[in-house]
Design an enzyme around this catalytic site. Sequence first.
Site, mmCIF file in Angstrom:
data_model
loop_
_atom_site.group_PDB
_atom_site.id
_atom_site.type_symbol
_atom_site.label_atom_id
_atom_site.label_comp_id
_atom_site.label_asym_id
_atom_site.label_seq_id
_atom_site.Cartn_x
_atom_site.Cartn_y
_atom_site.Cartn_z
ATOM 1 N N ASP A 75 0.897 -1.140 0.000
ATOM 2 C CA ASP A 75 0.000 0.000 0.000
ATOM 3 C C ASP A 75 0.942 1.197 0.000
ATOM 4 O OD1 ASP A 75 -1.442 2.184 0.738
ATOM 5 O OD2 ASP A 75 -2.601 1.171 2.303
ATOM 6 N N LYS A 112 -0.668 5.997 -20.144
ATOM 7 C CA LYS A 112 -1.599 7.077 -20.382
ATOM 8 C C LYS A 112 -2.925 6.782 -19.676
ATOM 9 C CE LYS A 112 -4.753 6.352 -23.101
ATOM 10 N NZ LYS A 112 -5.441 5.077 -22.962
ATOM 11 N N HIS A 148 0.684 3.170 -26.621
ATOM 12 C CA HIS A 148 0.973 1.881 -27.257
ATOM 13 C C HIS A 148 0.711 1.898 -28.766
ATOM 14 C CE1 HIS A 148 -3.357 1.010 -26.909
ATOM 15 N NE2 HIS A 148 -3.170 0.046 -27.779
ATOM 16 N N LYS A 164 2.689 -0.153 -32.406
ATOM 17 C CA LYS A 164 2.041 -1.037 -33.372
ATOM 18 C C LYS A 164 2.877 -1.089 -34.641
ATOM 19 C CE LYS A 164 -2.703 -0.201 -31.844
ATOM 20 N NZ LYS A 164 -3.262 -1.507 -31.500
ATOM 21 N N GLU A 180 -14.096 0.768 -32.220
ATOM 22 C CA GLU A 180 -14.055 -0.516 -31.516
ATOM 23 C C GLU A 180 -15.472 -1.038 -31.402
ATOM 24 O OE1 GLU A 180 -11.170 -0.571 -28.013
ATOM 25 O OE2 GLU A 180 -11.756 1.516 -28.094
ATOM 26 N N ASP A 202 -9.184 9.324 -23.377
ATOM 27 C CA ASP A 202 -8.737 7.935 -23.489
ATOM 28 C C ASP A 202 -8.099 7.651 -24.848
ATOM 29 O OD1 ASP A 202 -8.685 5.188 -22.415
ATOM 30 O OD2 ASP A 202 -10.179 4.733 -23.952
ATOM 31 N N HIS A 222 -3.665 8.620 -28.671
ATOM 32 C CA HIS A 222 -3.524 7.781 -29.865
ATOM 33 C C HIS A 222 -3.857 8.523 -31.168
ATOM 34 C CE1 HIS A 222 -3.149 4.777 -26.859
ATOM 35 N NE2 HIS A 222 -4.417 4.431 -26.758
ATOM 36 N N LYS A 266 -16.535 3.612 -28.937
ATOM 37 C CA LYS A 266 -16.743 2.256 -28.434
ATOM 38 C C LYS A 266 -18.123 1.801 -28.905
ATOM 39 C CE LYS A 266 -13.489 2.239 -24.828
ATOM 40 N NZ LYS A 266 -12.341 1.468 -25.323
HETATM 41 C C1 BG6 Z 1 -6.369 2.061 -24.830
HETATM 42 C C2 BG6 Z 1 -7.650 2.631 -24.319
HETATM 43 O O1 BG6 Z 1 -5.340 3.000 -24.700
HETATM 44 O O2 BG6 Z 1 -6.513 1.713 -26.182
HETATM 45 C C3 BG6 Z 1 -8.771 1.633 -24.500
HETATM 46 O O3 BG6 Z 1 -7.520 2.964 -22.948
HETATM 47 C C4 BG6 Z 1 -8.846 1.168 -25.929
HETATM 48 O O4 BG6 Z 1 -10.017 2.187 -24.107
HETATM 49 C C5 BG6 Z 1 -7.486 0.713 -26.415
HETATM 50 O O5 BG6 Z 1 -9.754 0.089 -25.995
HETATM 51 C C6 BG6 Z 1 -7.515 0.410 -27.898
HETATM 52 O O6 BG6 Z 1 -6.308 -0.180 -28.237
HETATM 53 P P1 BG6 Z 1 -6.190 -1.148 -29.469
HETATM 54 O O7 BG6 Z 1 -4.748 -1.523 -29.482
HETATM 55 O O8 BG6 Z 1 -7.095 -2.302 -29.191
HETATM 56 O O9 BG6 Z 1 -6.627 -0.359 -30.656
#
Ligand code: BG6
Length: 489
Positions: free
Chosen positions: A93, A148, A178, A182, A216, A235, A240, A339
Amino acid sequence: TPVSPCDFVVFGGTGDLAVRKLLPALYLRDRDGQLPPETRIVAVSRAGLDEAGYRDKIRGELPRFVRAAELDPEHNGATVERFIERLTHVSLDIDDESSWPALVEQLPVSDRVRVFYLAIGPALFGRVSQRLAEHGLVTPTSRLVLEKPLGHDLASAREVNDAVGAVFEEQQIFRIDHYLGKESVQNLLVTRFANTFLEPLWNANTIDHVQITASESLGVGSRGGYYDGSGALRDMVQNHLLQLLCLVAMEPPTYVDRETVRDEKLKVLQALRPLEDGDVDRSVVAGQYAPGLVDGLAAASYRADAERPDSTTETFVAIKAEVQNWRWAGVPFYLRTGKRMDRRCSEIVIQFKAVPHAMFPGSEGAQEPNRLVIQLQPDEGMKLHMTAKEPGPGGIRLRQVSLDLSYAKTFQRRSPEAYERLLMDVVRGNPTLFMRRDEVEAAWAWVEPILERWSRPDHSPRPYPAGTSGPSAATTLIERDGRSWHEST
Ligand code: BG6
């Protein structure tokens, strides 16, 4: 080639990200022989697990997140067990002093690379860094990885950056996005800068507009707690989508190294036309998914998924942005993400201008402008939509056709997951694919007027049925300019 021996310390070690992404990525690197035998992974969380309990947990979870064909090459479990033996767990903790010695014990003084991966909320980044320093855990070969979103607005991002910057040097801090890990996103740079034919066309003279979509089909799942305080703008867009925009719009760097690519991306962020108050209502659309049908199955609303009956958090954003510089003047960049959309699809569409003169009789209207579609997910590829003559002895009839490149077919091999690449870059100390402090702050500065406008009580996102392409206002946003969203087939 193996990286140097390293201790990975993952805060949030039982969380969604660690279990779904980080440990599977480390496993795959281990399986391929990239982690030297002495590498250790110390998961830190508040869960009262001991080492055996944590190892059991991950042994159970790994097959859910690593595809069967990748998991166990020898069919005897040996590779998985070798990985499991690297794992240990510390119950901690962060505000309870008495729980820290257990972590200190796991990290004896050494000059090995030490990675502190904070897969926890940004509000804790500063405090954890401070505690790590107080316990003498920060060594010259330590690195800090921050997930992030970094903060929730510009002011909080600055605070976080100041707080972690008081303990770690900028070159020790790896702010992860991330998307930059890719394969398809790195390939965007190669496509642009390792070919001659695109770059002369890559500007406002030839390009009509750009579309960047990350849709998504999933909802928020069990992440409602995090997501409801965040929303799609924080987000996905602030990080991204703006990073993708930077890679599309940036000038060619002189060479690829840790600073030059980031310098060029920063210039793009700084050239984004600032949104003034009225622009937000005109150029930005927020949506929130309502009940609907996804893959033929009834899907609940966001409010039900997140268990927040009154939530005004957006799960969809569409934006018309502009890059105010010589190359891009007057070329809109339409961004959208959501989403619970009708499909999972991330792509960048470069739409070229129409031919200046329709010379084939009857061809007016039959000829669509060229479109280059760079597909990032789910199937990596590139399509160039163009016009051809339909075969036949009669007059000239025009047909839309496409040149179609599939990476899976061409290369016949697995693209590594983003985190595999990025985690190894952290160990190697290569920050090229990570966001620099100034980039993160410039991106927050640009979205700030949107956050500000949406925080007023007269704002609420527009509902859209789950399983669709978002609210109709997003269609209006682009159709108003005489253009339309690309729907891939
Ligand atoms: C993340 C978000 O950074 O990226 C998520 O927090 C999202 O909400 C995700 O689903 C999407 O990543 P990817 O690689 O599946 O396109």
